[in-house]
Scaffold this motif. Structure first.
Motif, PDB file in Angstrom:
ATOM      1  N   LEU A 226      30.426   1.182   1.516  1.00  0.00           N
ATOM      2  CA  LEU A 226      30.826  -0.215   1.584  1.00  0.00           C
ATOM      3  C   LEU A 226      29.661  -1.146   1.266  1.00  0.00           C
ATOM      4  O   LEU A 226      29.810  -2.105   0.499  1.00  0.00           O
ATOM      5  N   ALA A 227      28.485  -0.866   1.807  1.00  0.00           N
ATOM      6  CA  ALA A 227      27.331  -1.728   1.575  1.00  0.00           C
ATOM      7  C   ALA A 227      26.927  -1.712   0.104  1.00  0.00           C
ATOM      8  O   ALA A 227      26.631  -2.759  -0.491  1.00  0.00           O
ATOM      9  N   GLU A 228      26.935  -0.517  -0.503  1.00  0.00           N
ATOM     10  CA  GLU A 228      26.557  -0.404  -1.917  1.00  0.00           C
ATOM     11  C   GLU A 228      27.576  -1.109  -2.807  1.00  0.00           C
ATOM     12  O   GLU A 228      27.216  -1.760  -3.787  1.00  0.00           O
ATOM     13  N   LEU A 229      28.856  -0.963  -2.455  1.00  0.00           N
ATOM     14  CA  LEU A 229      29.895  -1.619  -3.242  1.00  0.00           C
ATOM     15  C   LEU A 229      29.756  -3.135  -3.146  1.00  0.00           C
ATOM     16  O   LEU A 229      29.866  -3.848  -4.153  1.00  0.00           O
ATOM     17  N   ALA A 230      29.502  -3.638  -1.943  1.00  0.00           N
ATOM     18  CA  ALA A 230      29.321  -5.071  -1.760  1.00  0.00           C
ATOM     19  C   ALA A 230      28.132  -5.574  -2.578  1.00  0.00           C
ATOM     20  O   ALA A 230      28.184  -6.648  -3.183  1.00  0.00           O
ATOM     21  N   GLU A 231      27.051  -4.775  -2.598  1.00  0.00           N
ATOM     22  CA  GLU A 231      25.871  -5.158  -3.375  1.00  0.00           C
ATOM     23  C   GLU A 231      26.183  -5.206  -4.864  1.00  0.00           C
ATOM     24  O   GLU A 231      25.757  -6.123  -5.576  1.00  0.00           O
ATOM     25  N   ARG A 232      26.967  -4.221  -5.343  1.00  0.00           N
ATOM     26  CA  ARG A 232      27.340  -4.189  -6.756  1.00  0.00           C
ATOM     27  C   ARG A 232      28.172  -5.413  -7.131  1.00  0.00           C
ATOM     28  O   ARG A 232      27.925  -6.058  -8.150  1.00  0.00           O
ATOM     29  N   ILE A 233      29.146  -5.742  -6.290  1.00  0.00           N
ATOM     30  CA  ILE A 233      30.005  -6.885  -6.570  1.00  0.00           C
ATOM     31  C   ILE A 233      29.232  -8.195  -6.440  1.00  0.00           C
ATOM     32  O   ILE A 233      29.493  -9.163  -7.157  1.00  0.00           O
ATOM     33  N   ALA A 234      28.228  -8.222  -5.538  1.00  0.00           N
ATOM     34  CA  ALA A 234      27.437  -9.439  -5.342  1.00  0.00           C
ATOM     35  C   ALA A 234      26.639  -9.812  -6.588  1.00  0.00           C
ATOM     36  O   ALA A 234      26.194 -10.954  -6.720  1.00  0.00           O
ATOM     37  N   GLU A 235      26.460  -8.886  -7.517  1.00  0.00           N
ATOM     38  CA  GLU A 235      25.741  -9.169  -8.751  1.00  0.00           C
ATOM     39  C   GLU A 235      26.597  -9.953  -9.736  1.00  0.00           C
ATOM     40  O   GLU A 235      26.085 -10.518 -10.708  1.00  0.00           O
ATOM     41  N   LEU A 236      27.926 -10.009  -9.499  1.00  0.00           N
ATOM     42  CA  LEU A 236      28.825 -10.758 -10.356  1.00  0.00           C
ATOM     43  C   LEU A 236      28.858 -12.216  -9.907  1.00  0.00           C
ATOM     44  O   LEU A 236      28.508 -12.529  -8.782  1.00  0.00           O
ATOM     45  N   PRO A 237      29.287 -13.139 -10.792  1.00  0.00           N
ATOM     46  CA  PRO A 237      29.362 -14.549 -10.390  1.00  0.00           C
ATOM     47  C   PRO A 237      30.476 -14.777  -9.379  1.00  0.00           C
ATOM     48  O   PRO A 237      31.321 -13.914  -9.138  1.00  0.00           O
ATOM     49  N   GLU A 238      30.494 -15.972  -8.795  1.00  0.00           N
ATOM     50  CA  GLU A 238      31.563 -16.326  -7.875  1.00  0.00           C
ATOM     51  C   GLU A 238      32.908 -16.329  -8.619  1.00  0.00           C
ATOM     52  O   GLU A 238      32.950 -16.625  -9.805  1.00  0.00           O
ATOM     53  N   PRO A 239      34.022 -16.015  -7.893  1.00  0.00           N
ATOM     54  CA  PRO A 239      34.093 -15.724  -6.472  1.00  0.00           C
ATOM     55  C   PRO A 239      33.888 -14.251  -6.137  1.00  0.00           C
ATOM     56  O   PRO A 239      34.027 -13.858  -4.999  1.00  0.00           O
ATOM     57  N   PHE A 240      33.557 -13.411  -7.146  1.00  0.00           N
ATOM     58  CA  PHE A 240      33.359 -11.986  -6.890  1.00  0.00           C
ATOM     59  C   PHE A 240      32.275 -11.769  -5.837  1.00  0.00           C
ATOM     60  O   PHE A 240      32.426 -10.947  -4.938  1.00  0.00           O
ATOM     61  N   ALA A 241      31.182 -12.511  -5.968  1.00  0.00           N
ATOM     62  CA  ALA A 241      30.088 -12.345  -5.026  1.00  0.00           C
ATOM     63  C   ALA A 241      30.510 -12.691  -3.605  1.00  0.00           C
ATOM     64  O   ALA A 241      29.925 -12.205  -2.643  1.00  0.00           O
ATOM     65  N   SER A 242      31.523 -13.523  -3.473  1.00  0.00           N
ATOM     66  CA  SER A 242      31.963 -13.937  -2.140  1.00  0.00           C
ATOM     67  C   SER A 242      32.686 -12.830  -1.386  1.00  0.00           C
ATOM     68  O   SER A 242      32.956 -12.982  -0.192  1.00  0.00           O
ATOM     69  N   PHE A 243      33.005 -11.743  -2.053  1.00  0.00           N
ATOM     70  CA  PHE A 243      33.658 -10.651  -1.340  1.00  0.00           C
ATOM     71  C   PHE A 243      32.808 -10.241  -0.139  1.00  0.00           C
ATOM     72  O   PHE A 243      33.251 -10.291   0.987  1.00  0.00           O
ATOM     73  N   GLY A 244      31.577  -9.840  -0.395  1.00  0.00           N
ATOM     74  CA  GLY A 244      30.704  -9.455   0.702  1.00  0.00           C
ATOM     75  C   GLY A 244      31.235  -8.266   1.480  1.00  0.00           C
ATOM     76  O   GLY A 244      32.376  -7.855   1.337  1.00  0.00           O
ATOM     77  N   ALA A 245      30.389  -7.704   2.320  1.00  0.00           N
ATOM     78  CA  ALA A 245      30.764  -6.517   3.077  1.00  0.00           C
ATOM     79  C   ALA A 245      31.879  -6.815   4.070  1.00  0.00           C
ATOM     80  O   ALA A 245      32.777  -5.996   4.282  1.00  0.00           O
ATOM     81  N   GLU A 246      31.848  -8.001   4.684  1.00  0.00           N
ATOM     82  CA  GLU A 246      32.868  -8.323   5.692  1.00  0.00           C
ATOM     83  C   GLU A 246      34.262  -8.385   5.073  1.00  0.00           C
ATOM     84  O   GLU A 246      35.210  -7.787   5.585  1.00  0.00           O
ATOM     85  N   ARG A 247      34.390  -9.108   3.942  1.00  0.00           N
ATOM     86  CA  ARG A 247      35.712  -9.218   3.306  1.00  0.00           C
ATOM     87  C   ARG A 247      36.159  -7.868   2.760  1.00  0.00           C
ATOM     88  O   ARG A 247      37.335  -7.505   2.863  1.00  0.00           O
ATOM     89  N   LEU A 248      35.229  -7.118   2.175  1.00  0.00           N
ATOM     90  CA  LEU A 248      35.592  -5.797   1.677  1.00  0.00           C
ATOM     91  C   LEU A 248      36.065  -4.895   2.814  1.00  0.00           C
ATOM     92  O   LEU A 248      37.003  -4.109   2.649  1.00  0.00           O
ATOM     93  N   GLY A 249      35.429  -5.026   3.961  1.00  0.00           N
ATOM     94  CA  GLY A 249      35.873  -4.250   5.113  1.00  0.00           C
ATOM     95  C   GLY A 249      37.298  -4.607   5.510  1.00  0.00           C
ATOM     96  O   GLY A 249      38.099  -3.724   5.842  1.00  0.00           O
ATOM     97  N   ARG A 250      37.623  -5.899   5.460  1.00  0.00           N
ATOM     98  CA  ARG A 250      38.984  -6.324   5.782  1.00  0.00           C
ATOM     99  C   ARG A 250      39.978  -5.797   4.756  1.00  0.00           C
ATOM    100  O   ARG A 250      41.102  -5.407   5.096  1.00  0.00           O
TER     101      ARG A 250
END
Length: 336
Positions: A226-250
């Motif tokens: 989950l942390a690695e996936l969040a980091e990968r998505i955080a490299e994309l522009p918004e709103p992709f970066a807004s996913f974050g680990a918390e939202r991905l967990g949900r």
């Protein structure tokens, strides 16, 4: 602005009033466009702006408002339950219900293939912007979406299109609208096989991100944590970066919960026909998907093969096929 639009869309020319999605754009190309514009302009251009201002002129206006302090960058709006993908137009809207990952962005590509006078709205999982638990049943979940739909369009006729889990939700929404005395003109599904038994208790990450990554979901690295996936998505522009680990967990929790709700769901019969789009590369005859709905509608299940796999149902060619079939169906309804 027009030059970057032209480059990303690989078009000969883009004018100030050309709609990005009507000219063939999709959620993945929108990401590329936002990245290029941000680099060219030296300031952030959130991809969510493309949903409300999909033309060069619209983006220029948004930039001017933001620069003057009169506009607000609200990337989180891309995770709202009701997402306007193309709000303008004088015809009854098409409401598109999300797959199991909860995101409806990939439906934006339909704008290139249906009447520009028909608005398009996405319905997205409440788990995207809230820590509240999902509803206790498919029926309760559908009830939430009926309220969102009728807030935009108080009276029918209604047009519904669901992908994967969204097909099941669309069926439940259609029944509730009929219970309220409303006319449902279109119930359509994109590869939404119905099952009353769920063998797995977890959903692969590629499936959960299908609505986000579209055709690239099949290649998603399901081994990432989950942390690695969040980091990968955080490299994309918004709103992709807004996913974050918390939202991905949900999203992960909601996916598992969705399976439980699907296993318990016993649909009543919908009064009307069903337009079904089969991912023909997975289910050549529609025996798994389209046939599973025959006892849940009192009309005819019209099965249309789409040359795609399940998670490639929102590619340009697949959406072109889906848009063509829906347009023909609406023309028949209008003549009737």
């Amino acid at each position: 602005m027009c030059a970057v639009f032209t480059e990303v869309l690989e078009a000969e020319r883009i004018g100030m009033d050309d709609n990005f999605f009507e000219r063939g754009g999709n959620s993945l190309l929108a990401t590329r466009l936002a990245t290029r514009l941000s680099a060219e302009l030296g300031e952030p251009v959130p991809v969510v702006w493309l949903f409300s201002a999909p033309t060069p002129a619209g983006l220029v206006t948004q930039l001017e408002l933001t620069r003057s302090g009169r506009g607000r960058v609200d990337a989180a709006a891309a995770f709202d339950v009701l997402l306007p993908l193309r709000p303008g137009g004088g015809k009854a809207p098409l409401f598109c219900l999300h797959p199991v990952g909860g995101v409806a962005w990939s439906f934006a590509g339909l704008a290139a293939h249906i009447d520009p006078q028909r608005p398009i709205y996405g319905l997205q999982s409440p788990a995207l912007n809230s820590a509240e638990p999902l509803p206790d049943s498919i029926e309760d979940w559908a009830r939430r979406y009926v309220a969102e739909i009728r807030a935009v369009q108080p009276e029918g006729p209604y047009h519904l299109l669901g992908w994967s889990l969204g097909g099941v939700l669309a069926h439940a929404v259609a029944i509730q609208l009929q219970d309220e005395g409303q006319h449902v003109a279109t119930l359509a599904m994109m590869d939404s096989p119905r099952t009353e038994s769920v063998a797995e208790t977890t959903v692969p990450l590629a499936d959960l991100l299908g609505g986000l990554l579209g055709e690239q979901a099949a290649e998603a690295d399901t081994e990432l944590g989950l942390a690695e996936l969040a980091e990968r998505i955080a490299e994309l522009p918004e709103p992709f970066a807004s996913f974050g680990a918390e939202r991905l967990g949900r999203v992960l929790d909601a996916g598992t919960r969705s399976l439980e709700l699907l296993a318990r769901y016993r649909p009543r019969r919908y009064k009307g026909n069903l337009v079904y789009f089969t991912a023909a590369l997975d289910d050549p005859t529609g025996a798994t998907g389209a046939a599973s709905w025959s006892d849940a509608v009192d009309g005819t299940v019209h099965n249309h093969a789409v040359t795609a796999t399940h998670w490639r149902m929102t590619t340009e060619s697949a959406l072109a096929r889906i848009g063509h079939v829906l347009t023909a169906a609406w023309a028949d309804t209008d003549r009737a």
